[in-house]
Design a protein around this motif. Sequence first.
Motif, PDB file in Angstrom:
ATOM      1  N   ASN A 163       0.822  -1.216   0.000  1.00  0.00           N
ATOM      2  CA  ASN A 163       0.000   0.000   0.000  1.00  0.00           C
ATOM      3  C   ASN A 163       0.855   1.265   0.000  1.00  0.00           C
ATOM      4  O   ASN A 163       0.599   2.214   0.753  1.00  0.00           O
ATOM      5  N   ARG A 166       2.350   2.246   3.412  1.00  0.00           N
ATOM      6  CA  ARG A 166       1.456   2.559   4.536  1.00  0.00           C
ATOM      7  C   ARG A 166       1.151   1.356   5.407  1.00  0.00           C
ATOM      8  O   ARG A 166       0.535   1.481   6.471  1.00  0.00           O
ATOM      9  N   ALA A 167       1.565   0.176   4.976  1.00  0.00           N
ATOM     10  CA  ALA A 167       1.308  -1.053   5.733  1.00  0.00           C
ATOM     11  C   ALA A 167       2.402  -2.062   5.415  1.00  0.00           C
ATOM     12  O   ALA A 167       3.235  -1.852   4.520  1.00  0.00           O
ATOM     13  N   ASP A 169       3.025  -6.540   5.262  1.00  0.00           N
ATOM     14  CA  ASP A 169       2.563  -7.913   5.410  1.00  0.00           C
ATOM     15  C   ASP A 169       3.621  -8.717   6.166  1.00  0.00           C
ATOM     16  O   ASP A 169       4.807  -8.690   5.807  1.00  0.00           O
ATOM     17  N   ARG A 223      -1.552  -8.305   8.088  1.00  0.00           N
ATOM     18  CA  ARG A 223      -1.231  -7.021   7.466  1.00  0.00           C
ATOM     19  C   ARG A 223      -1.409  -5.948   8.540  1.00  0.00           C
ATOM     20  O   ARG A 223      -2.512  -5.734   9.052  1.00  0.00           O
ATOM     21  N   MET A 224      -0.303  -5.257   8.860  1.00  0.00           N
ATOM     22  CA  MET A 224      -0.305  -4.293   9.952  1.00  0.00           C
ATOM     23  C   MET A 224      -0.223  -2.868   9.396  1.00  0.00           C
ATOM     24  O   MET A 224       0.623  -2.577   8.546  1.00  0.00           O
ATOM     25  N   PRO A 225      -1.084  -1.964   9.882  1.00  0.00           N
ATOM     26  CA  PRO A 225      -1.030  -0.572   9.414  1.00  0.00           C
ATOM     27  C   PRO A 225       0.150   0.175  10.033  1.00  0.00           C
ATOM     28  O   PRO A 225       0.344   0.151  11.249  1.00  0.00           O
ATOM     29  N   ASN A 226       0.953   0.799   9.190  1.00  0.00           N
ATOM     30  CA  ASN A 226       2.071   1.646   9.610  1.00  0.00           C
ATOM     31  C   ASN A 226       2.859   1.045  10.786  1.00  0.00           C
ATOM     32  O   ASN A 226       2.986   1.665  11.846  1.00  0.00           O
ATOM     33  N   THR A 282       7.701   2.983   7.422  1.00  0.00           N
ATOM     34  CA  THR A 282       6.358   3.134   6.846  1.00  0.00           C
ATOM     35  C   THR A 282       5.776   4.492   7.278  1.00  0.00           C
ATOM     36  O   THR A 282       6.339   5.191   8.116  1.00  0.00           O
ATOM     37  N   ALA A 284       1.809   6.821   7.731  1.00  0.00           N
ATOM     38  CA  ALA A 284       0.352   6.729   7.878  1.00  0.00           C
ATOM     39  C   ALA A 284      -0.335   7.097   6.564  1.00  0.00           C
ATOM     40  O   ALA A 284       0.209   7.833   5.746  1.00  0.00           O
TER      41      ALA A 284
END
Length: 284
Positions: A163, A166-167, A169, A223-226, A282, A284
């Motif tokens: 992304n 922004r994320a 895996d 999948r982790m955000p930022n 990463t 936001a």
Amino acid sequence: MRSEPVQVARLLRLGEGLRQAHQDLAREGLTRLNRQQHTLVGALSRQARTLAAEAGHPLGEAAQRKVEETLQRSSPIRRRKLGPQLSAADESLVLYTLPCTNYPEVFAPDQLADPFSVVRPSYALHEVPLPDLRPEDGPKVTEPITLGQWVQAAGEVRVTLVNGGRAADFHCEFTGLLPHSLYTVMSVRRRDLDPSGPVRPGPLGVPNVLIADHKGNGSYHARMPNPFPDPEVAAGDRIMNVVLLWMSYQQNYAGAIGWFGLGGDVHAQLRLRGPSFAEFVTHA
């Protein structure tokens, strides 16, 4: 000493927990239990002196030391570092849970706001009383779990930014796990490691569950955000490590890793060797 059976029983249970702290390599749990043992031995020693004086036989310094040595031996603890090769005796050690909470943090504030008030005995890992379990429900973990089995685990973590940065895996592959067991995956962030004010660690994704198959293999993806904000930014709470937890109560805890911390109801079987992922950034 027969006048204080409850405290003597607590001391013996502490000994069981200390042996398990060595086996689980839970350093923080070991420190806490050693502190509790020292407190209990001191209290029992003072009570022995008082009882002896009341009976008309006051204890001298030499006799007092003898009492303390006897109490220490009643909870047999031996400090030693495990070598790269386990002895046959070490391999056959049966693993147990710790009988207490080993951390100042509350791990599951919505589920158990006061874990320090809960007292549980030390259970062999295969004999933990699973909530609401009936024999006809078919429990799968029924044989003793040994240190030799425990150290067979191995794993690999692959990280890919997605992304547009922004994320990320996280792909995890594991072998040598305890067959037919429930595991969870925990993330360790920068603030979790802050000695001046650590915060509770959290899951690597929710749900964070995997089940080892009959051969002890398992895989996990999240999948982790930022997850890797700029380390130069004070608020950047980066993921620094990934830990595989064996769940002795065969359940997971939603947004918490467990109720009592390592050795109590969650047991760290694998982790990365040290702080990792410095090559990733990463946003936001």
